[in-house]
Design an enzyme around this catalytic site. Structure first.
Site, PDB file in Angstrom:
ATOM      1  CB  SER A   1      -0.019  -8.114  -1.231  1.00 48.51           C
ATOM      2  OG  SER A   1      -0.831  -8.959  -0.429  1.00 48.51           O
TER       3      SER A   1
ATOM      4  CD  GLU B   1     -11.691   5.653   2.690  1.00 46.53           C
ATOM      5  OE1 GLU B   1     -11.756   6.880   2.440  1.00 46.53           O
ATOM      6  OE2 GLU B   1     -11.273   4.810   1.872  1.00 46.53           O
TER       7      GLU B   1
ATOM      8  CE  LYS C   1      -4.468  -1.497   1.754  1.00 49.55           C
ATOM      9  NZ  LYS C   1      -4.245  -2.932   2.143  1.00 49.55           N
TER      10      LYS C   1
HETATM   11  C1  LIG Z   1      -5.038  -4.002   1.644  1.00 47.00           C
HETATM   12  C2  LIG Z   1      -4.299  -5.235   1.343  1.00 47.00           C
HETATM   13  C3  LIG Z   1      -4.661  -6.079   0.253  1.00 47.00           C
HETATM   14  C4  LIG Z   1      -5.874  -5.860  -0.586  1.00 47.00           C
HETATM   15  O1  LIG Z   1      -5.915  -4.683  -1.329  1.00 47.00           O
HETATM   16  P1  LIG Z   1      -5.750  -4.649  -2.901  1.00 47.00           P
HETATM   17  O2  LIG Z   1      -6.099  -3.230  -3.239  1.00 47.00           O
HETATM   18  O3  LIG Z   1      -6.702  -5.627  -3.508  1.00 47.00           O
HETATM   19  O4  LIG Z   1      -4.352  -4.982  -3.213  1.00 47.00           O
HETATM   20  C5  LIG Z   1      -3.869  -7.182  -0.020  1.00 47.00           C
HETATM   21  N1  LIG Z   1      -2.807  -7.483   0.728  1.00 47.00           N
HETATM   22  C6  LIG Z   1      -2.417  -6.719   1.779  1.00 47.00           C
HETATM   23  C7  LIG Z   1      -1.222  -7.118   2.554  1.00 47.00           C
HETATM   24  C8  LIG Z   1      -3.150  -5.567   2.115  1.00 47.00           C
HETATM   25  O5  LIG Z   1      -2.770  -4.812   3.157  1.00 47.00           O
END
Ligand SMILES: *Cc1c(COP(=O)(O)O)cnc(C)c1O
Length: 419
Positions: free
Chosen positions: A388, A123, A101
């Site tokens: 992610s 938010e 993010k």
């Molecule tokens: C917020 C989050 C996601 C999901 O958000 P996307 O916008 O679909 O990428 C995925 N993995 C992690 C670690 C997150 O914090």
């Protein structure tokens, strides 16, 4: 014939100038002040963010502050354990703050600086976006107002503390159900009042134009780096690239650079407890076209056409719609979307932790669970998974609900044996 060659011009064609990905996307806001604010935002993005100065400054931030490029890693232990499929990870868990993010938050913060703004507004639900944005605000020396439902504030104490230590104002939202939806409304109202001095920073590749375009571009570094790194490491392309899909930001950033390559792209949606409405958040798999939060996409709606309640054990994935570009790429057949339930994700989390020494976020574990499922079929080939984020934030919840590994893994093994 190479069906992937059709995508050579894709990035020039989508989105259109007014933010459409086919019939999806656009800007359906009604507040005239917000329409003005978004026009200014889109103009700023289309000019400033394309300048060499902006691009160079963002490149420097990525390297020196975020620690990019994040590595690609070959999971040899896990691959050997499961069969013949070679599993690789793109390590966004090693990005500063522990998830992808920050990639778009730093881009949004830099744009705010170039536009002469003094405050970042957003938010947050589980608090992950709030923490990333508070980090960006501290870096750029800006004020930061994070709107958060009172119910979420009570549930997410560690992230509330993080935001405050980083210097952000966490503003409790006390109307309606006091959760994410009301926090979105409150943040939009604040932006409408304050847009001369502030910008609103979205947390995913959804929302009205220019957000889906902007977030895709700021997340593009994930796939661009991974494509180079994977080829350098192996000498070829992966057979598949997989990512989890909540609002769609990590997935679109991972996938976009491969659109014209002969690589299968797989988006993994959260199936939660099962396919009944209310038990999952698989908006592409089970949703239908509809407008929500100011943009047209595919969404999960109740019988009145309002956003349906959604569920996943990964709080970052429980969103009743999805970025409009995913809806288009699904219709085009370029990305395949599949689902993964709560328990398969937890199994993936435990397996990666015990066999590779990497604790993944529950969100990311959904994508990894898909790769594990593929490997168990005995297939050869390779899958690159976008990891992610890291899972430290999830461990209290995981241990309380599922234990610390061995019993849960034995239960899943038993279940598989019995078909
Ligand atoms: C917020 C989050 C996601 C999901 O958000 P996307 O916008 O679909 O990428 C995925 N993995 C992690 C670690 C997150 O914090």
């Amino acid at each position: 014939m190479n069906k992937y060659r059709d995508y050579d011009n894709y990035l020039k064609e989508y989105p259109t100038e007014d933010g459409y990905f086919g019939k999806y996307g656009g800007n359906y806001l009604e507040d005239p002040e917000l329409i003005k604010a978004f026009q200014e935002y889109a103009d700023g993005y289309n000019t400033i963010a394309q300048s060499a100065q902006f691009i160079n400054e963002l490149r420097r931030i990525r390297k020196d502050f975020q620690g990019r490029p994040t590595p690609v890693y070959h999971c040899q232990n896990l691959s050997n354990l499961l069969g013949r499929t070679q599993i690789y990870l793109k390590r966004e868990d090693l990005n500063h703050t522990g998830a992808h993010k920050l990639n778009h938050c730093m881009g949004e913060g830099l744009l705010a600086k170039y536009m002469g703004k003094k405050k970042l507004i957003a938010e947050t639900g589980a608090g992950q976006h709030g923490v990333a944005l508070a980090t960006a605000a501290a870096y750029f020396g800006m004020e930061c107002d994070i709107y958060m439902g009172e119910v979420d504030i009570a549930k997410q104490a560690p992230n509330v503390t993080r935001m405050k230590v980083l210097g952000a104002n966490v503003i409790p939202v006390s109307f309606g159900l006091k959760t994410l939806k009301e926090a979105v409304d409150a943040a939009f109202m604040a932006y409408s009042r304050e847009y001369k001095d502030a910008i609103y920073c979205i947390g995913t590749a959804a929302g009205p134009h220019p957000f889906p375009l902007m977030v895709r571009d700021f997340q593009y570094c994930i796939g661009a780096e991974a494509r180079e790194q994977f080829r350098e490491m192996t000498g070829h392309m992966p057979d598949q690239v997989a990512a989890c899909v909540g609002g769609g930001s990590n997935a679109i950033g991972m996938f976009t650079p491969w659109l014209a390559d002969p690589v299968e792209l797989v988006g993994v949606e959260p199936l939660g407890r099962g396919p009944k409405l209310g038990d999952h958040a698989a908006s592409i798999t089970y949703g239908a076209e509809g407008v929500m939060h100011g943009f047209n996409s595919t969404m999960l709606a109740d019988e009145n056409g309002d956003p349906a309640p959604v569920y996943s054990n990964a709080s970052g994935l429980d969103y009743p719609s999805v970025g409009p570009e995913h809806a288009l790429l699904h219709d085009m057949g370029r990305i395949r979307y599949t689902t993964c339930c709560d328990e398969d994700a937890i199994e993936a989390l435990f397996l990666l932790s015990r066999h590779e020494g990497i604790i993944p976020a529950i969100e990311s574990s959904h994508a990894l669970a898909y790769a594990i499922r593929e490997a168990r079929t005995g297939k050869t080939g390779s899958i690159l998974v976008n990891l992610s984020g890291r899972g430290d934030k999830d461990l209290d919840y995981v241990v309380e609900r599922y234990g610390d590994g061995p019993e849960f893994l034995a239960m899943m093994e038993e279940r598989r044996k019995n078909g």
